[in-house]
Every structure is written in structure tokens, then in C-alpha cells.
Design a protein around this motif. Sequence first.
Motif, PDB file in Angstrom:
ATOM      1  N   ARG A  86       0.874  -1.361  -0.018  1.00  0.00           N
ATOM      2  CA  ARG A  86      -0.017   0.326  -0.428  1.00  0.00           C
ATOM      3  C   ARG A  86       0.285   1.106  -0.158  1.00  0.00           C
ATOM      4  NH1 ARG A  86      -4.562   0.856   4.728  1.00  0.00           N
ATOM      5  NH2 ARG A  86      -5.041   3.034   4.132  1.00  0.00           N
ATOM      6  N   ARG A  87       0.848   2.094  -0.778  1.00  0.00           N
ATOM      7  CA  ARG A  87       1.098   3.928  -1.039  1.00  0.00           C
ATOM      8  C   ARG A  87       0.415   4.364   0.007  1.00  0.00           C
ATOM      9  NH1 ARG A  87       2.060   2.752  -7.307  1.00  0.00           N
ATOM     10  NH2 ARG A  87      -0.319   1.829  -6.798  1.00  0.00           N
ATOM     11  N   PRO A  88       1.160   5.568  -0.236  1.00  0.00           N
ATOM     12  CA  PRO A  88       0.109   6.406   1.673  1.00  0.00           C
ATOM     13  C   PRO A  88      -0.849   7.038   0.728  1.00  0.00           C
ATOM     14  CG  PRO A  88       2.302   6.944   1.185  1.00  0.00           C
ATOM     15  CD  PRO A  88       2.421   5.621  -0.257  1.00  0.00           C
ATOM     16  N   SER A  89      -0.549   7.387  -0.964  1.00  0.00           N
ATOM     17  CA  SER A  89      -2.354   7.551  -1.696  1.00  0.00           C
ATOM     18  C   SER A  89      -3.334   6.099  -1.790  1.00  0.00           C
ATOM     19  CB  SER A  89      -2.167   8.339  -2.599  1.00  0.00           C
ATOM     20  OG  SER A  89      -0.994   7.068  -3.737  1.00  0.00           O
ATOM     21  N   ASP A  90      -3.350   5.059  -1.823  1.00  0.00           N
ATOM     22  CA  ASP A  90      -3.643   4.274  -1.556  1.00  0.00           C
ATOM     23  C   ASP A  90      -5.153   3.690  -0.630  1.00  0.00           C
ATOM     24  OD1 ASP A  90      -2.703   3.029  -3.899  1.00  0.00           O
ATOM     25  OD2 ASP A  90      -1.220   2.006  -3.092  1.00  0.00           O
ATOM     26  N   VAL A  91      -6.200   3.518  -1.102  1.00  0.00           N
ATOM     27  CA  VAL A  91      -7.092   4.043   0.234  1.00  0.00           C
ATOM     28  C   VAL A  91      -7.103   1.551   1.412  1.00  0.00           C
ATOM     29  CG1 VAL A  91      -9.070   4.633  -1.141  1.00  0.00           C
ATOM     30  CG2 VAL A  91      -9.202   3.106  -1.567  1.00  0.00           C
ATOM     31  N   ASP A  92      -6.271   0.948   0.073  1.00  0.00           N
ATOM     32  CA  ASP A  92      -6.066  -0.147   0.245  1.00  0.00           C
ATOM     33  C   ASP A  92      -5.105  -0.502   0.687  1.00  0.00           C
ATOM     34  OD1 ASP A  92      -7.231  -1.066  -1.630  1.00  0.00           O
ATOM     35  OD2 ASP A  92      -9.057  -1.572  -0.399  1.00  0.00           O
ATOM     36  N   GLY A  93      -4.756  -1.678   0.671  1.00  0.00           N
ATOM     37  CA  GLY A  93      -3.852  -3.000   0.560  1.00  0.00           C
ATOM     38  C   GLY A  93      -3.248  -3.226   1.914  1.00  0.00           C
ATOM     39  N   PRO A  94      -2.135  -4.517   1.608  1.00  0.00           N
ATOM     40  CA  PRO A  94      -1.001  -4.264   2.650  1.00  0.00           C
ATOM     41  C   PRO A  94       0.050  -3.663   2.634  1.00  0.00           C
ATOM     42  CG  PRO A  94      -0.561  -5.297   0.418  1.00  0.00           C
ATOM     43  CD  PRO A  94      -2.184  -4.528  -0.166  1.00  0.00           C
ATOM     44  N   ALA A  95      -0.159  -4.234   4.131  1.00  0.00           N
ATOM     45  CA  ALA A  95       2.023  -3.350   4.523  1.00  0.00           C
ATOM     46  C   ALA A  95       2.879  -3.912   3.651  1.00  0.00           C
ATOM     47  CB  ALA A  95       1.784  -3.209   5.950  1.00  0.00           C
ATOM     48  N   GLU A  96       2.611  -4.963   3.825  1.00  0.00           N
ATOM     49  CA  GLU A  96       3.483  -5.494   3.181  1.00  0.00           C
ATOM     50  C   GLU A  96       3.844  -6.698   2.248  1.00  0.00           C
ATOM     51  OE1 GLU A  96       7.057  -7.249   5.969  1.00  0.00           O
ATOM     52  OE2 GLU A  96       5.811  -7.595   6.847  1.00  0.00           O
ATOM     53  N   TYR A  97       4.121  -6.953   0.836  1.00  0.00           N
ATOM     54  CA  TYR A  97       4.566  -7.412  -0.218  1.00  0.00           C
ATOM     55  C   TYR A  97       5.481  -7.941  -0.616  1.00  0.00           C
ATOM     56  CZ  TYR A  97       3.450  -7.947  -5.754  1.00  0.00           C
ATOM     57  OH  TYR A  97       3.494  -8.863  -6.620  1.00  0.00           O
ATOM     58  N   HIS A  98       4.966  -9.513  -0.785  1.00  0.00           N
ATOM     59  CA  HIS A  98       6.121 -10.756  -0.695  1.00  0.00           C
ATOM     60  C   HIS A  98       5.871 -11.521  -2.379  1.00  0.00           C
ATOM     61  CE1 HIS A  98       8.661  -9.804   2.905  1.00  0.00           C
ATOM     62  NE2 HIS A  98       7.864  -9.288   3.272  1.00  0.00           N
ATOM     63  N   VAL A  99       6.394 -11.308  -2.900  1.00  0.00           N
ATOM     64  CA  VAL A  99       6.296 -12.574  -3.606  1.00  0.00           C
ATOM     65  C   VAL A  99       7.934 -13.698  -3.698  1.00  0.00           C
ATOM     66  CG1 VAL A  99       6.776 -12.716  -6.514  1.00  0.00           C
ATOM     67  CG2 VAL A  99       5.843 -11.085  -5.880  1.00  0.00           C
ATOM     68  N   VAL A 100       7.090 -14.807  -3.766  1.00  0.00           N
ATOM     69  CA  VAL A 100       7.959 -16.118  -4.131  1.00  0.00           C
ATOM     70  C   VAL A 100       8.048 -16.982  -4.720  1.00  0.00           C
ATOM     71  CG1 VAL A 100       8.426 -18.573  -2.077  1.00  0.00           C
ATOM     72  CG2 VAL A 100       7.401 -16.059  -1.353  1.00  0.00           C
ATOM     73  N   LEU A 101       8.787 -16.863  -5.517  1.00  0.00           N
ATOM     74  CA  LEU A 101       9.431 -17.560  -6.849  1.00  0.00           C
ATOM     75  C   LEU A 101      10.044 -18.526  -6.651  1.00  0.00           C
ATOM     76  CD1 LEU A 101      10.735 -14.477  -9.214  1.00  0.00           C
ATOM     77  CD2 LEU A 101       9.055 -15.504  -9.091  1.00  0.00           C
ATOM     78  N   LEU A 102       9.355 -19.685  -7.461  1.00  0.00           N
ATOM     79  CA  LEU A 102       9.644 -21.358  -7.028  1.00  0.00           C
ATOM     80  C   LEU A 102       9.519 -21.542  -8.673  1.00  0.00           C
ATOM     81  CD1 LEU A 102       9.645 -23.838  -5.275  1.00  0.00           C
ATOM     82  CD2 LEU A 102       7.330 -24.130  -6.073  1.00  0.00           C
ATOM     83  N   ASP A 103      11.334 -22.979  -8.368  1.00  0.00           N
ATOM     84  CA  ASP A 103      12.164 -22.879 -10.297  1.00  0.00           C
ATOM     85  C   ASP A 103      10.975 -24.938  -9.717  1.00  0.00           C
ATOM     86  OD1 ASP A 103      13.031 -24.361 -11.455  1.00  0.00           O
ATOM     87  OD2 ASP A 103      14.969 -24.019 -11.076  1.00  0.00           O
ATOM     88  N   ASN A 104      11.516 -25.257  -8.483  1.00  0.00           N
ATOM     89  CA  ASN A 104      10.637 -26.893  -8.267  1.00  0.00           C
ATOM     90  C   ASN A 104      10.760 -27.768  -9.859  1.00  0.00           C
ATOM     91  OD1 ASN A 104      10.298 -28.876  -7.195  1.00  0.00           O
ATOM     92  ND2 ASN A 104       8.048 -28.798  -7.546  1.00  0.00           N
ATOM     93  N   GLY A 105      12.502 -28.074 -10.658  1.00  0.00           N
ATOM     94  CA  GLY A 105      12.452 -28.294 -11.507  1.00  0.00           C
ATOM     95  C   GLY A 105      12.411 -27.801 -12.893  1.00  0.00           C
ATOM     96  N   ARG A 106      11.993 -26.209 -12.911  1.00  0.00           N
ATOM     97  CA  ARG A 106      11.118 -25.502 -13.585  1.00  0.00           C
ATOM     98  C   ARG A 106      12.632 -25.630 -14.793  1.00  0.00           C
ATOM     99  NH1 ARG A 106       7.429 -25.801 -10.802  1.00  0.00           N
ATOM    100  NH2 ARG A 106       5.460 -26.250 -11.622  1.00  0.00           N
ATOM    101  N   SER A 107      13.198 -24.983 -14.369  1.00  0.00           N
ATOM    102  CA  SER A 107      14.869 -24.602 -14.847  1.00  0.00           C
ATOM    103  C   SER A 107      15.531 -25.029 -15.781  1.00  0.00           C
ATOM    104  CB  SER A 107      15.538 -23.776 -14.472  1.00  0.00           C
ATOM    105  OG  SER A 107      15.964 -24.214 -13.298  1.00  0.00           O
ATOM    106  N   ARG A 108      15.047 -26.370 -15.557  1.00  0.00           N
ATOM    107  CA  ARG A 108      15.700 -27.728 -15.824  1.00  0.00           C
ATOM    108  C   ARG A 108      14.899 -28.226 -17.041  1.00  0.00           C
ATOM    109  NH1 ARG A 108      15.429 -30.237 -10.454  1.00  0.00           N
ATOM    110  NH2 ARG A 108      13.949 -32.048 -11.544  1.00  0.00           N
ATOM    111  N   LEU A 109      13.679 -27.764 -17.413  1.00  0.00           N
ATOM    112  CA  LEU A 109      13.248 -28.436 -18.316  1.00  0.00           C
ATOM    113  C   LEU A 109      13.483 -27.148 -20.097  1.00  0.00           C
ATOM    114  CD1 LEU A 109       9.488 -28.388 -17.867  1.00  0.00           C
ATOM    115  CD2 LEU A 109      10.973 -30.504 -18.418  1.00  0.00           C
TER     116      LEU A 109
END
Lengths: 260, 473
Positions: free
Chosen positions: B283-306
Motif C-alpha cells: 500500500r502506498r500513502p495515497s492508496d485507500v487500502d492494501g497490505p503493508a507488506e508485499y512479498h513474492v515467493v518465486l519457485l523453480d522446482n525443476g522448471r529451469s531444467r526443462l
Amino acid sequence: MSVSGSESGRGRVGLFVTCLADLFRPSVAWASVQLLEQAGFEVAVPDRQTCCGQPAYNAGDLPTARRVARGILDAFEPFDYVVAPSGSCAGMLRLHLGRLFVSEQETAARAEHLARRTHELTEFLVDVASWTGVAAEFPHRVTYHDSCSSLREMAVRDQPRALMAQVQGLELVELGDRDVCCGFGGTFCVKYPDISTKMVSDKTAAIAATGAETVLAGDLGCLLNIAGRLAREGRPVACRHVAEVLAGTTGTDPIVPVGP
Amino acid sequence: MMDGAAAARFPEASARALGDENLQAALRLLGEGFQARRTDAVERFAGFEDARDAAVAAKTRTLRNLDRHLETFEARCREHGGVVHWAETPADARQIVLELLTDRGVRALSKGKTMVAEEIGLNGFLEANGIEVIETDLGEYIIQLAEEAPSHIIVPAIHKTMPQVADLFRQHHDQAKAGSFPRRTPADLVAEARAVLRRRFLEADAGLTGANFLVAETGSSVIVTNEGNGDLTQTLPQLHIVLATIEKVVPTLADGAAILRVLARSATGQDMSAYTTVSTGPRRPSDVDGPAEYHVVLLDNGRSRLLGTPAEEVLRCIRCGACMNHCPVYGAVGGHAYGWVYPGPIGAALTPALLGVGAARHLPNASSLCGRCEEVCPMRIPLPKIFRYWREQEHAARLNSERMRLGLALWGWFAARPRLYRLATGVAMRVLSRLAGRSRRFRSLVLASGWTRSRDLPAPAGRTFLNSWKRRS
């Protein structure tokens, strides 16, 4: 090699008999020869042919598929056209054989040359030969099963219908879910028999719903599967390859005789 | 997590599925529902084939420089105040999510629909660590109550009939409050679930969603839903975690739009899903709502091997489910028989890469190669070709049955020797033809029981064509 037919100069066709027509139902191959000759082609049947190699190819056994494929390349080298009464086998020759030889440039080129000359029977008669000379009578209500490889690999859908429309007395009733597989799938039907049975049972139910007396198709694999299930269910519907009807050689029994 | 070994039990599981009347009734809806709706959507949109090509091109371009686009995504995401976490394995991803939650004292997590969470077995892991998981997608909620795994990637509870869902709600919902729900129609059940879930959204301290795609140029995650649950999941709590696999990134918003044009049409037959939500950072100061924290978990699990293998095209998948909606095998046995997270054709193409060719060997084999999946795949993934590739790997590693190998070798030996083949088949067909007698069929035949258990085997004519032809000429 043995050759038959007229010398009208429309070109030489090498008939790829297909192993199922060769072994189970020679009448399909005879009908194919007759149709091709009627359309003005000289027909040869190379005697070194056996099978298109799909059983090995689809099972992942590429070395075996390659051995069989080399024989096909040799046997069908000298023809203007190669025609098979099967979308499945024609699809193998047109779309897959080359994949077997990606690391052999010269053989790959021969496979490519074969691919360009290969046709499914009804596709050849309609699209290549522009033939409209069907002289057959079949005064029955029929339905038509499109094989998946005809439909999706060979773009065969309208061609058999255009030819059937020339058959005297033939009434075509289309199947519901007509683009759905009958459950044959080569070795699939014996490797996963329960699933295959469910699929073919859906197909025979759809066939019965048309009220047709005969189901026609362009691929014997599907036909053996469908005929076998219809017979087991005791449904009185006859099965034939469409070539037999187009050639007017329907004096023979259908694939399984209907009745008790 | 679903048990990986279950994929090896496909034949038994599919036999059970075929005998399950409730499942069969539920699966019948695929044809009249999803297939018909997709057909209508495609017919309404004259540019569909071009849109497919554009989507394929966008994703192909992505995969060619996947590492670069992922780095761009991370940099842009960080610029907007988000945090990107890299997870090579499911265990890594689970641990990252757990730590994000425990560090902030989260006790209840609301969840939008994500197949990747299924892939890493997140729910069971979090619950074992004392965190309550609240599924907010209706289908996911139903199977959470039933303690089952999803059987479809966009309709996780498709295997449940309406009466079964009504029973589940009767068992699990507060009787005093839920007494007012009649449970007579699907709409009644939806209203009941909505009423129950609305309260639960507010109880969650964190929200976790998947991503239909990630946009590198803006560092955003995009989700597409019809229920709006994803929006509540990601905007109400203070912490929003996005769980996605690496191939979900696309370079630009325009590439994402290319995917949106084919996604809902292929999936549900809608032109667009009801909600398409782009999240960029917290959430940015101007936003009316939204989370205080935003995290992205990027999983490979064998895909790069393909990448760089003949199976890499599965990475174009946008998880629309069209392949399973149109697959006659999926339609016969449903999703659970496949024994792992991704069922149907895409599962049969992807699972061997993730679980190994041995454990997943049945999945690419249980296909008639009819090609209907490839025909409807908006991303033009050549699924039958990939099934064959896995079969080739299986054969080369000698993982298929000895009987199969022997049969192929024997057949191949003859098929490459036309003269002997002619002789042997000539004798065999003559014998078979005689044995069949006047009925011209076999009701049972040794070595062909897979065929004759449920269908007659038509008898061969007798003399083979090639032998007759030789006589004629």
C-alpha cells in the motif's frame, strides 16, 4: 513389385496397404485399389511394406521405429503419390517419419520427400485427384466416425463426406461429439483397457443414438474397436471402411456380422 | 501435499474412478458445460486464432530470456517496495512462507486459489506448524472441508455433486446460523459459503495468492478470478504473499494482455473473468487500502531444467484447464486418478518433469494421442509430442515393462523383414480366421484379454491382402 491398372497418365500411386487392412480386412485394400484406378491412377503395391511403425514410435521405441521406417522409405521411393486408406498411417508417414532421422540429413530429406507425396485415401481422391466419379449404391442410413489422426493430423473431414454424398441412396446422419476419440489409440486400448472401454462405450451409445444401420470410418483401428464393442453390446449396427462403400464392394460381410 | 507415489497407481485409481457414480455424474458436466462454452466464446471472437498466436509469441519470447525477465521483475518489484524470495525446491518455498508468517505472529492465513501451494504441500505444512489456513475460493473451500485435493486446476471441486456439497456444508457450518440456508440450488450453496467466508476474511492476519502472471516491466503480480475472493485475500490483511513459479513472468503488461485475451475464453468461455487484479508492491500513502507488506515467493522446482529440452513448451502453459476439459481420458477418470497436483494432459506432460519419469510413467502413456488437447490449448502446446518424448525417455531408461519391450522387439524384428513378416502373418491370420469359426469374432483370446474383456475381436479375413495381391499379379 507388382503394378496394376490403367496407363492414363495421371501418375503412379504406391498403395500403403496398412498392416490392419493387410491382416484383418483385405477388402479395404482391394476397394482402395479400385477407387484409385477409377480415378485414373496407376496403382502399385510395393511388396516390401509391412507397417508404418507407430506401435514402436508411440511407445517411445525409436530405434525399432527407425528400422521399420527405413524399409518404408526404400519401398515407396519410386512413386508420384503414396496413398493409405488410413489417416493414422498417412499421418505417421507425413508428419512423424522425419522426426526419426533428425541426425541423418540424407535420410531426413528422403523422409521429407515421402511426406510431401503422402495422402489419406479420401483426401487424395478429393483434393488431389478432384475425382467425382463415385459409382456406388448403398441404400442405408449411415453415420461416419472421424478418426482423430484424420481429423487433426491430416485435416480430413469434408473429403469423405463429399464422396459419400455421391453414393446413391446413402443417408448420412452425423454423430454427436463427432470430434471425440473412440478410445482405440493403438496400444492404448490394451494398456488402459478400462478407460478405453469407457471411451468406446460413449462412442457406441452416440452411434446408436443416430439410428444408423452402418457406421463408416476411414481408419480400421477405430473400426475394429467400435465393431468389437458394438458386437459385445449386442447392438445391431454394421461397421465398414468407407472405401468399401465408395467402391461398391459391400457384398462382403461387415467387420463383424450383425445378428445372433 | 498429494503423495507423489500416487501417480504410479494410476491404473488402480482410474479403475476406481470409473466405478464411482458420483464422480461420473459430475464429469458428465464437462461436455455440456465447459466444452460448449469455450466453443461459443471462440466463435464470438473472430480474432481468436490471431490472439492465440500473439499469446504464444509473448510466452515464447519470455522463455528465451527467462533469467533476464526474472531479474527485471525482482528489480521493479523492489523499487515498488516489494520483496522477492527465490525458492529452488518446495521445501525452500514452504520455509520462506512459514518464516514470513511466524516472524509477524500470523495465526490465520486466508488463501486465494493457487495450484503452486498444492504443488509444495503448503496447507498441511502450515497447519502442522500451528497456522490456520482459510481457503476462500469456493471450490478450494469445499475440498478443504472434504479434506481432499483438487481434481481440476480451475474447478478444484468438479468431482463433487451438489448433494455432496450440501452434505459437507451441513456437517461443517454452524447449525444455528446455517439453518437459514435452504441448500436446494447451487445458488443457495454459494450464498451460504459467501456468508460464512465473509467473516473469515476479516479473521486472517495474512493473505496468500498465486499469480496468473507476473509482469517484469512493472514488478506486478496479476490474478484473475470470478469470485472476488482473491481481492479480499490480498487487500484486507497487512501481509500479502504471492506464490508463483518462475515461468509465470512475462516481459510487459502488453504480453500479459495477450494472455488475458485467450485465458478466460479457453477456461470458462467468458470473454474476461469477472476480476482481473494487478498488484504492485504494498500500500502506498495515497492508496485507500492494501497490505503493508508485499512479498513474492518465486519457485523453480525443476522448471529451469526443462528449458532447452523437447518438453520446455509445457512452460508456456497459462493454466486455463482447456486441455482437461476436452480430454476424453480426464473426462473418464477425473483428476484424482492422476495422483498428483496437475491432472489431465498438462499434468501428463508436466508431472514427469517434476516427479521423475519412473514415478509418473503412466500419465503420458494413458493417452490415445487423440490430440484434442493440443487443438484447444490456447498456447498451442504440442501435448501429444511431449507425451511421446516422455515415453521415449521411459523406454531409453528401460522403465517400461519387460513384456512391452519384448513384444516391440519381436514385432520390430519381423516388421523390418518383409518376407518373413509375410510368411508369419500369413500363417497366423489363417489360423486365427479358422479359429474364429462362423461367428467371425473372438469373445475371448489368450494374450488379448485387454481387448476381449470388454469387446469382441473381429476375426481376420484369412488370406492377407499382400499374399492375395501377389497371386493376382
